[in-house]
Every structure is written in C-alpha cells, then in structure tokens.
Motif scaffolding. Structure first.
Motif, mmCIF file in Angstrom:
data_model
loop_
_atom_site.group_PDB
_atom_site.id
_atom_site.type_symbol
_atom_site.label_atom_id
_atom_site.label_comp_id
_atom_site.label_asym_id
_atom_site.label_seq_id
_atom_site.Cartn_x
_atom_site.Cartn_y
_atom_site.Cartn_z
ATOM 1 N N GLU A 82 34.391 58.214 67.353
ATOM 2 C CA GLU A 82 33.949 57.878 66.174
ATOM 3 C C GLU A 82 34.529 56.400 65.598
ATOM 4 N N SER A 85 31.787 53.957 67.611
ATOM 5 C CA SER A 85 30.570 54.247 66.974
ATOM 6 C C SER A 85 30.667 53.523 65.405
ATOM 7 N N CYS A 88 30.336 49.831 66.332
ATOM 8 C CA CYS A 88 28.868 49.330 66.653
ATOM 9 C C CYS A 88 28.083 49.513 65.226
ATOM 10 N N LYS A 89 28.194 50.275 64.444
ATOM 11 C CA LYS A 89 27.762 50.471 63.166
ATOM 12 C C LYS A 89 27.809 49.228 62.392
ATOM 13 N N GLN A 94 23.314 50.294 65.273
ATOM 14 C CA GLN A 94 23.123 51.943 64.997
ATOM 15 C C GLN A 94 22.934 52.785 66.120
ATOM 16 N N ALA A 97 25.405 53.076 68.338
ATOM 17 C CA ALA A 97 26.449 53.980 67.764
ATOM 18 C C ALA A 97 25.928 55.499 67.908
ATOM 19 N N SER A 98 24.789 55.813 67.821
ATOM 20 C CA SER A 98 24.183 56.983 67.748
ATOM 21 C C SER A 98 24.228 57.500 69.308
ATOM 22 N N ILE A 100 26.602 56.716 71.535
ATOM 23 C CA ILE A 100 27.957 57.056 71.729
ATOM 24 C C ILE A 100 28.212 58.479 71.019
ATOM 25 N N GLU A 101 27.788 58.539 69.798
ATOM 26 C CA GLU A 101 28.102 59.878 69.125
ATOM 27 C C GLU A 101 27.429 61.235 69.949
#
Length: 128
Positions: A82, A85, A88-89, A94, A97-98, A100-101
């Motif tokens: 989190e 991410s 990164c956002k 993005q 970040a996605s 990584i999530e």
C-alpha cells in the motif's frame, strides 16, 4: 510521534509540495516521498507493541505460532504494498501501482494456501 504531529507534518508537507507544483513538480514528489518515509518509519517503530499483543493473544488461546507469524508477514506485505503503491500513484505511475497491488494480493494468497489446506484437512477429518 503522535497522530497530531503526523497529521500536522503531512499537511505542512502537502502545502510545501503544492508550492513547488507550478515550477519544479519533481520537488513536490521528493517532498511526498520524504514525508511518506517519515510516516512509514514512525509506524514501524509502533509495530513492536502490536507484535507483543498478538503474541499474548496467541499464547492465551493457544494458537500455533506459525500461523501468528504468517499473519504478521501478511500484514507487512499489505502495508508495504500500500505504501509503495501510494508513492507510485503520487508520482503519476498508476500502472506500476496497480501491478504492485496485484503482486501483493497474490503473495498474500500464496502465503495463505497452507492455512487453507490445513482447514480443508480438518474439515475432512470431521466429516469422516
């Protein structure tokens, strides 16, 4: 640090980052990362209390220590993912970040598989 200090530090950092947004936007990102790391290390220092309480709970209800350790690792993965991410956002990436999530969700799922298998095995024993 207290919640009030972290909140005020965050607001001050955001106001500084907004000031740099028009001229040198990369400075705003650096300020955001610096503040995020400061908050991250403040939280990590508080985790010892949480670990001690979880251990006491595990001893009280006689949980297998492997499961408690696994739970703490899952919590760590979720927090780091989190945190990464969010950075990164903030930087405008993005897609990374996605990714990584998604990776962290899969890592948590893989870590939980032995627990799911043990649960299914226990259910199988009850049914037979």
């Amino acid at each position: 640090m207290s919640v009030m200090q972290i909140g005020l530090l965050g607001i001050a950092g955001v106001l500084m980052a907004v000031q740099f947004k028009s001229g040198k936007s990369e400075y705003g990102i650096y300020i955001s990362i610096g503040l995020s790391l400061l908050v991250f290390f403040s939280i990590v220092s508080k985790l010892k209390v949480i670990l001690d309480v979880v251990r006491q709970i595990g001893e009280t209800i006689h949980l297998n220590t492997a499961y408690v350790g696994m739970l703490m690792k899952m919590l760590g993965i979720a927090y780091v993912a989190e945190f990464s991410s969010g950075i990164c956002k903030d930087a405008g990436y993005q897609t990374i970040a996605s990714q990584i999530e998604i990776f962290s969700k899969l890592a948590i799922l893989v870590m939980g598989m032995p627990v799911i298998l043990a649960l299914l095995e226990m259910i199988g024993e009850f049914l037979s």
